[in-house]
Design an enzyme around this catalytic site. Structure first.
Site, short mmCIF file in Angstrom:
data_model
loop_
_atom_site.label_atom_id
_atom_site.label_comp_id
_atom_site.label_asym_id
_atom_site.label_seq_id
_atom_site.Cartn_x
_atom_site.Cartn_y
_atom_site.Cartn_z
N ASP A 181 0.79 -1.23 0.00
CA ASP A 181 0.00 0.00 0.00
C ASP A 181 0.82 1.29 0.00
O ASP A 181 1.20 1.78 -1.04
CB ASP A 181 -0.99 0.00 1.17
CG ASP A 181 -2.04 -1.10 1.04
OD1 ASP A 181 -1.79 -2.05 0.27
OD2 ASP A 181 -3.09 -1.01 1.68
N GLU A 235 -4.03 -6.97 13.32
CA GLU A 235 -3.55 -6.82 11.94
C GLU A 235 -2.07 -6.48 11.91
O GLU A 235 -1.32 -6.98 11.07
CB GLU A 235 -4.37 -5.72 11.24
CG GLU A 235 -4.00 -5.49 9.80
CD GLU A 235 -4.80 -4.35 9.18
OE1 GLU A 235 -4.75 -4.21 7.94
OE2 GLU A 235 -5.46 -3.60 9.93
#
EC number: 3.2.1.106
Length: 837
Positions: free
Chosen positions: A583, A807
């Site tokens: 990302d 996460e």
């Protein structure tokens, strides 16, 4: 132009020259998609192209039409799994499952038109108005911690859910039999979180059944709205019956008083079930247990008609829900009985309920514990009982997050002209099924391509057949060009949880080919069933790899560039590279066709190596001869150095049009926008020290005697750069991008946080080099031990503190960050504990 770049362009290395013929005339050149036969649709489309050109039509327009058609045409290679692989006749043990990961508890069949079941609950009287109804896993609903204590991926599971003052335990067990997937039973137990509380709350449990077509449900309702049973029939399940047994206190057999409401209507659409129930909780009822004062509660109206029946409701399916309201503690059993299972023997099977259900649940739990230790040997390795519980929860959460999806994705075709893709309308991909694990039940309850390869590294150690099933489904998504969409949003339930702007998948965007990681493990283990599967899978794996190799080719031979970086967004500090999976990891500040991405080259090198070895093992000489030279060229040290070694940085790096002189500054009314200072961007290596810099090490592409291995170990082990007490940080603390927002609304993601998937790759690489003779063997082994202790220790501490796997983890204090629960690749902590790489 950076120093030395002119020389590299003018006089490519001999390894690069040698490989150019293989690289540009390499995999799939014969038909443009990996050597597989052309599809019928492709042949027809090609004929139309030729005819159109003959008639004088625009060749460019026709080519764009042809490419758009191929983008939404399924690949012609033979499928890895037969069309009926999910049917009860072929896979009865997998037909029913907890394949709705986005709900707290529910089951469904693996079918395009499934029969679905689920649970909702609400605590009555705690807030004015409608009580908080719990159904789907949400990031911000205040429920938690929650997760599976045990789940074997097949026939048994036990989950605990904390919701304020309530503690729920949901359990299921399946019993094989008949021709339609067998029987199953649930037990739902609700107890006070604080065992010493005197004010026991009034709770409503909602058990529901949903059909998604013309199937018929026939409820039998007794006095006061109590549902005796539901009988039904579908083409896939035959005759069946659901029974909701009277509630009891936990561990007791005496019925407990409850108030009942039943509601029956047409299926409003799966994403609307929660809102429908909320809207119908508008009538006050009295809960009147004997010998106790009455209490008011909000209940469903007692509708027993199939509302909206008629032209608008035909084929819509049915939604039948039973509300049971009573004081906790309570235990309720919900039983599904297959007609063919009951008819299969000489005498009727006893109902899987009561003491029989208790025995089955305990037997499965004990079997899980024994199998877990035999598989991962955590106790034998000296891990504490608490760490063993963490490992069991990591595995169970991953297996309990496996879902079955069916639907059509939206695809934006690649028309062959970079930057013009936005001018093309998206098209619907053909309807496809997908059996896959998901990263997060609350935030990402759908399939992600690069996540799934990491998921299956864990799953295949436990049950290789589940991995074959998942990989077969993913390879079934291949389009005519060999592309697989990186995010699979299939079906109404999945689509409802994704913002509209993110629904479309672009057919020019790739993703790391991590599915090859479990493929490599299959090849290493050599299980006959795995090898038989891989023989069927090779044509599609080859096509997928060929598309990646060709579509993401870079400006020089053996260089590669992620497509999809958008240079036209002035609000971003560094344009994202979403296809890479990393990302906001800093790349060249100004995207251009001159970029060379190190991580992508390493992924392609890994793919060429794995598929070459697979082809050789299977005796597929043609594929091996095609991919072997490419693999050798990509692994050649000279070629990697020539394109990616940055002497001025002392590491491997990306290359592109770049400057460090960028920052976000307020520009009302736009908010924060990017401002570029001096020096202006120029072609150079990108000074972003982090995970990307390590990829030749992470994917074990370096020889153990390589002179580059030492510098990579240096930066890995340096606390000023990547080393932290909690694992390797994603971006060096010394980087100007470390911890920086990418926009006003975009906090740092891959800019310092510790991620388990890359740390697992690093552990595997250090373990690998620590067992190979070379100048860095002892150091690699030492770093492996220290990094493993840091990673496992921090995940364990955070699990103790919060009850969740996360996460990502902070490199500053180790706290869990991002979404939770995240039983996707964070479950790799189990393999790290087991030292299984």
């Amino acid at each position: 132009m950076a120093r030395g770049e002119r020389r590299r362009r003018a006089v490519p290395a001999e390894g690069v020259r040698t490989a150019e013929r293989a690289a540009r005339g390499g995999p799939g050149r014969r038909d443009g998609r990996g050597g597989g036969p052309r599809s019928t649709a492709g042949g027809v489309a090609l004929a139309v192209v030729v005819l159109s050109l003959a008639l004088g039509m625009s060749g460019r327009w026709v080519l764009a039409w042809y490419r758009a058609r191929r983008a939404v045409t399924l690949h012609s290679a033979p499928p890895v799994l037969p069309a009926d692989s999910s049917s009860p006749a072929v896979a009865p043990d997998l037909f029913w499952g907890t394949y709705r990961p986005h709900v707290y508890f529910g089951m469904k069949t693996r079918s395009p038109k499934p029969l679905l079941t689920g649970l909702m609950w609400a605590q009555q009287g705690t807030t004015p108005g409608t009580p908080k109804l719990r159904h789907t896993c949400e990031q911000g609903d205040g429920v938690g911690p929650y997760g599976w204590e045990f789940h074997d991926g097949l026939s048994f599971g036990r989950q605990h859910i904390q919701d304020g003052a309530l503690r729920l335990t949901t359990e299921f067990v399946k019993r094989p039999g008949g021709q339609h997937g067998g029987d199953w039973s649930w037990r739902v137990t609700v107890e006070p979180q604080d065992s010493g509380t005197s004010a026991l709350p009034l709770v409503s449990l909602f058990f529901y059944v949903v059909t998604d077509g013309k199937e018929v449900l026939l409820p039998e309702v007794g006095a006061k709205g109590q549902l005796k049973f539901i009988s039904g029939h579908t083409s896939e399940l035959g005759d069946f019956r659901f029974t909701l047994l009277p509630p009891t206190s936990p561990g007791d057999t005496a019925p407990k008083y409850g108030s009942y409401n039943v509601f029956w209507t047409s299926n409003p659409g799966l994403p609307l079930l929660t809102e429908m129930v909320k809207s119908r909780l508008n009538s006050w009822f009295q809960h009147r247990p004997p010998g106790a004062p009455p209490e008011r509660y909000l209940g469903l109206p007692g509708s027993l008609k199939w509302e909206d029946r008629g032209p608008s409701g035909q084929g819509q399916g049915q939604f039948l829900i039973q509300q049971v309201t009573l004081k906790i503690p309570i235990s309720i059993e919900f039983v599904f009985e297959s007609g063919s299972a009951q008819a299969g023997g000489n005498q009727a099977l006893p109902r899987l309920a009561g003491s029989l259900l208790t025995q089955a649940l305990e037997s499965h739990a004990e079997g899980f514990r024994e199998r877990f230790e035999k598989t991962f040997q955590l106790k034998e390795k000296g891990l504490s009982s608490g760490e063993q519980v963490l490992g069991q929860a990591a595995l169970s959460g991953l297996l309990g997050g496996i879902g079955y999806f069916y639907g059509q994705g939206l695809v934006l075709p690649d028309i062959g002209v970079e930057g013009s893709e936005q001018k093309v309308d998206p098209a619907l991909f053909p309807p496809v099924p997908l059996f896959t694990a998901v990263p997060s039940r609350s935030f990402f309850p759908r399939g992600f391509l690069w996540d799934e390869g990491f998921h299956q590294l864990v799953v295949q150690r436990w049950d290789p057949s589940l991995t074959r099933e998942a990989l077969g489904h993913w390879l079934g998504l291949l389009n005519a060009d060999g592309w697989i969409g990186r995010e699979q949003i299939l079906g109404d339930e999945a689509r409802a949880r994704v913002p509209p702007e993110f629904l479309v998948q672009r057919a020019v965007h790739a993703n790391p080919p991590t599915l090859l990681l479990p493929v490599a493990h299959m090849l290493e283990v050599g299980d006959p069933d795995d090898l038989a599967f891989l023989r069927k899978a090779l044509p599609r794996l080859h096509a997928w790899f060929s598309w990646l190799h060709q579509s993401q080719a870079g400006p020089l031979p053996l260089s590669y560039r992620w497509r999809g970086r958008d240079p036209a967004l002035p609000t971003l500090l560094n344009p994202k590279t979403l296809p890479s999976g990393l990302d906001d990891y800093p790349r060249a500040s100004h995207p251009s066709v001159t970029e060379r991405h190190l991580d992508l080259r390493c992924w392609v090198a890994l793919g060429a190596r794995v598929l070459t070895r697979l082809a050789e093992h299977l005796g597929e000489a043609e594929v091996a001869a095609e991919l072997g030279p490419l693999a050798a060229s990509l692994e050649a040290a000279e070629s990697l150095d020539e394109l990616h070694w940055a002497p001025e940085l002392g590491v491997f790096a990306d290359f592109g049009n770049h400057t460090k002189a960028v920052q976000l500054k307020p520009r009302p009314p736009q908010g924060l926008v990017r401002v570029v200072g001096r020096p202006q961007p120029q072609l150079q290596y990108v000074d972003a020290l982090g995970y990307v810099s390590l990829f030749p090490l992470l994917l074990r592409l370096l020889d153990p005697t390589s002179s580059r291995l030492g510098p990579l170990l240096d930066i890995l082990a340096d606390s000023r750069h990547l080393w932290s007490p909690f694992g390797l940080r994603s971006l060096a603390a010394s980087s100007s991008f470390y911890g920086q927002r990418n926009s006003e609304h975009d906090p740092p993601y891959w800019r310092g946080a510790v991620w388990l998937n890359v740390n697992y790759l690093a552990l595997g690489a250090l373990h690998h080099y620590g067992h190979l003779e070379g100048p860095h063997q002892a150091r690699a082994a030492k770093l492996h031990g220290e990094l493993r202790a840091n990673v496992v220790g921090n995940v364990w501490r955070q699990y103790q503190a919060t009850g969740f796997l996360w996460e990502q983890y902070s490199d500053r204090d180790g706290r869990g960050m991002g979404c939770r629960p995240f039983h996707g690749w964070t479950s790799l902590v189990l393999l790290a504990m087991a030292e299984d790489y």
